[in-house]
Design a protein around this motif. Structure first.
Motif, PDB file in Angstrom:
ATOM      1  N   LYS A  52       0.849  -1.188   0.000  1.00 49.35           N
ATOM      2  CA  LYS A  52       0.000   0.000   0.000  1.00 49.35           C
ATOM      3  C   LYS A  52       0.886   1.241   0.000  1.00 49.35           C
ATOM      4  O   LYS A  52       1.916   1.273   0.671  1.00 49.35           O
ATOM      5  CB  LYS A  52      -0.898   0.031   1.236  1.00 49.35           C
ATOM      6  N   PRO A  53       0.488   2.271  -0.740  1.00 44.83           N
ATOM      7  CA  PRO A  53       1.298   3.491  -0.731  1.00 44.83           C
ATOM      8  C   PRO A  53       1.224   4.183   0.634  1.00 44.83           C
ATOM      9  O   PRO A  53       0.136   4.457   1.134  1.00 44.83           O
ATOM     10  CB  PRO A  53       0.673   4.353  -1.831  1.00 44.83           C
ATOM     11  N   VAL A  54       2.376   4.409   1.223  1.00 43.43           N
ATOM     12  CA  VAL A  54       2.452   5.118   2.494  1.00 43.43           C
ATOM     13  C   VAL A  54       3.783   5.855   2.545  1.00 43.43           C
ATOM     14  O   VAL A  54       4.812   5.328   2.134  1.00 43.43           O
ATOM     15  CB  VAL A  54       2.286   4.159   3.710  1.00 43.43           C
ATOM     16  N   GLN A  55       3.720   7.076   2.995  1.00 43.54           N
ATOM     17  CA  GLN A  55       4.930   7.876   3.177  1.00 43.54           C
ATOM     18  C   GLN A  55       5.341   7.700   4.636  1.00 43.54           C
ATOM     19  O   GLN A  55       4.636   8.139   5.538  1.00 43.54           O
ATOM     20  CB  GLN A  55       4.644   9.335   2.838  1.00 43.54           C
TER      21      GLN A  55
ATOM     22  N   SER B  12       3.503  13.960  -0.785  1.00 43.09           N
ATOM     23  CA  SER B  12       2.274  13.943  -1.570  1.00 43.09           C
ATOM     24  C   SER B  12       1.074  13.997  -0.635  1.00 43.09           C
ATOM     25  O   SER B  12       1.017  13.269   0.353  1.00 43.09           O
ATOM     26  CB  SER B  12       2.218  12.654  -2.392  1.00 43.09           C
ATOM     27  N   LYS B  13       0.112  14.831  -0.961  1.00 40.76           N
ATOM     28  CA  LYS B  13      -1.110  14.891  -0.153  1.00 40.76           C
ATOM     29  C   LYS B  13      -2.083  13.777  -0.524  1.00 40.76           C
ATOM     30  O   LYS B  13      -3.085  13.577   0.153  1.00 40.76           O
ATOM     31  CB  LYS B  13      -1.774  16.260  -0.284  1.00 40.76           C
ATOM     32  N   SER B  14      -1.795  13.035  -1.588  1.00 36.40           N
ATOM     33  CA  SER B  14      -2.711  11.963  -1.984  1.00 36.40           C
ATOM     34  C   SER B  14      -2.417  10.638  -1.286  1.00 36.40           C
ATOM     35  O   SER B  14      -3.282   9.764  -1.249  1.00 36.40           O
ATOM     36  CB  SER B  14      -2.672  11.776  -3.512  1.00 36.40           C
ATOM     37  N   ASP B  15      -1.220  10.454  -0.737  1.00 33.00           N
ATOM     38  CA  ASP B  15      -0.881   9.219  -0.042  1.00 33.00           C
ATOM     39  C   ASP B  15      -0.790   9.480   1.467  1.00 33.00           C
ATOM     40  O   ASP B  15      -0.339  10.550   1.886  1.00 33.00           O
ATOM     41  CB  ASP B  15       0.472   8.674  -0.526  1.00 33.00           C
ATOM     42  N   PRO B  16      -1.219   8.508   2.270  1.00 33.21           N
ATOM     43  CA  PRO B  16      -1.158   8.702   3.725  1.00 33.21           C
ATOM     44  C   PRO B  16       0.289   8.814   4.218  1.00 33.21           C
ATOM     45  O   PRO B  16       1.222   8.312   3.582  1.00 33.21           O
ATOM     46  CB  PRO B  16      -1.839   7.455   4.289  1.00 33.21           C
ATOM     47  N   VAL B  17       0.449   9.476   5.353  1.00 24.47           N
ATOM     48  CA  VAL B  17       1.756   9.661   5.975  1.00 24.47           C
ATOM     49  C   VAL B  17       1.721   9.012   7.356  1.00 24.47           C
ATOM     50  O   VAL B  17       0.780   9.225   8.114  1.00 24.47           O
ATOM     51  CB  VAL B  17       2.107  11.161   6.123  1.00 24.47           C
TER      52      VAL B  17
ATOM     53  N   ASP C 286      -2.938  13.541   5.294  1.00 27.34           N
ATOM     54  CA  ASP C 286      -3.548  12.449   6.050  1.00 27.34           C
ATOM     55  C   ASP C 286      -2.417  11.792   6.846  1.00 27.34           C
ATOM     56  O   ASP C 286      -1.846  10.791   6.429  1.00 27.34           O
ATOM     57  CB  ASP C 286      -4.211  11.450   5.100  1.00 27.34           C
TER      58      ASP C 286
END
Length: 153
Positions: free
Chosen positions: A63-66, A102-107, A131
Motif C-alpha cells: 500500500k502506498p504510504v509515506q 504527496s497529499k494523496s498518499d497517507p503519511v 492524512d
C-alpha cells in the motif's frame, strides 16, 4: 572460578542457594501491585495513531504510504539503524520538507517511542492538509516486533 568448565555444577549450586520461599513471596507481592497508568497525551487530543503491526502490514502489502522517521537529530546522529522503507526528516524543520510529500498518499510518522516528537510532527502535517498519523510505539516498538531495519547513512 570454583567450578571451572563444569557449568552443570555451577547451575546446581546456584539453584541450591536460591531462597525459593522468598522468591514466591516477592512474586505474590508483585502480583498485588497496580499496573502503571496508561499514557494519556491530552495535548494531542484525537490525533489518530496506528500500531506498529498495522504499519508493517501496510508496507508488506505494498500500500502506498509515506513513512517518516522524525526522531530528533541528536538521537539519529548516535544510532546506526533506521526502519526499512522510512525516510528520516528533521522534526524541527517539518515546515521546510513537508512540501516534498504527496497529499494523496497517507503519511505515517514515528519517533523513538511514539510520543511527543512524532505526535507534534503528525499534527503539523495534518494542519497542512496531509492524512498523517503517528506510529504508536515508535522505532522501539518496531524493533520489538522484529520489523526490518537497515543501516542509516
Amino acid at each position: 572460578m570454583d567450578f571451572g568448565a563444569n557449568a552443570k555444577a555451577y547451575v546446581d549450586a546456584f539453584m541450591r542457594n536460591v531462597d525459593w520461599k522468598a522468591v514466591e513471596e516477592r512474586y505474590e507481592d508483585a502480583l498485588r501491585v497496580e499496573p502503571p497508568r496508561p499514557l494519556v497525551q491530552q495535548e494531542f487530543g484525537d490525533l489518530p495513531g496506528v500500531g506498529v503491526e498495522e504499519v508493517k502490514a501496510m508496507l508488506d502489502s505494498g500500500k502506498p504510504v509515506q513513512f517518516i522517521d522524525a526522531r530528533p537529530r541528536h538521537y539519529v546522529s548516535r544510532t546506526q539503524d533506521i526502519i526499512e522503507g522510512a525516510t528520516w526528516r528533521d522534526p524541527d524543520r517539518v515546515h521546510e520538507w513537508m512540501g516534498e510529500l504527496s497529499k494523496s498518499d497517507p503519511v505515517v510518522v514515528f519517533c523513538v517511542y511514539g510520543f511527543h516528537v512524532g505526535c507534534r510532527t503528525a499534527v503539523a502535517l495534518r494542519e497542512a492538509g496531509f492524512d498523517a498519523k503517528y506510529m504508536k510505539g515508535g522505532h522501539s516498538g518496531w524493533k520489538a516486533i522484529g520489523g526490518p531495519l537497515r543501516l542509516y547513512r
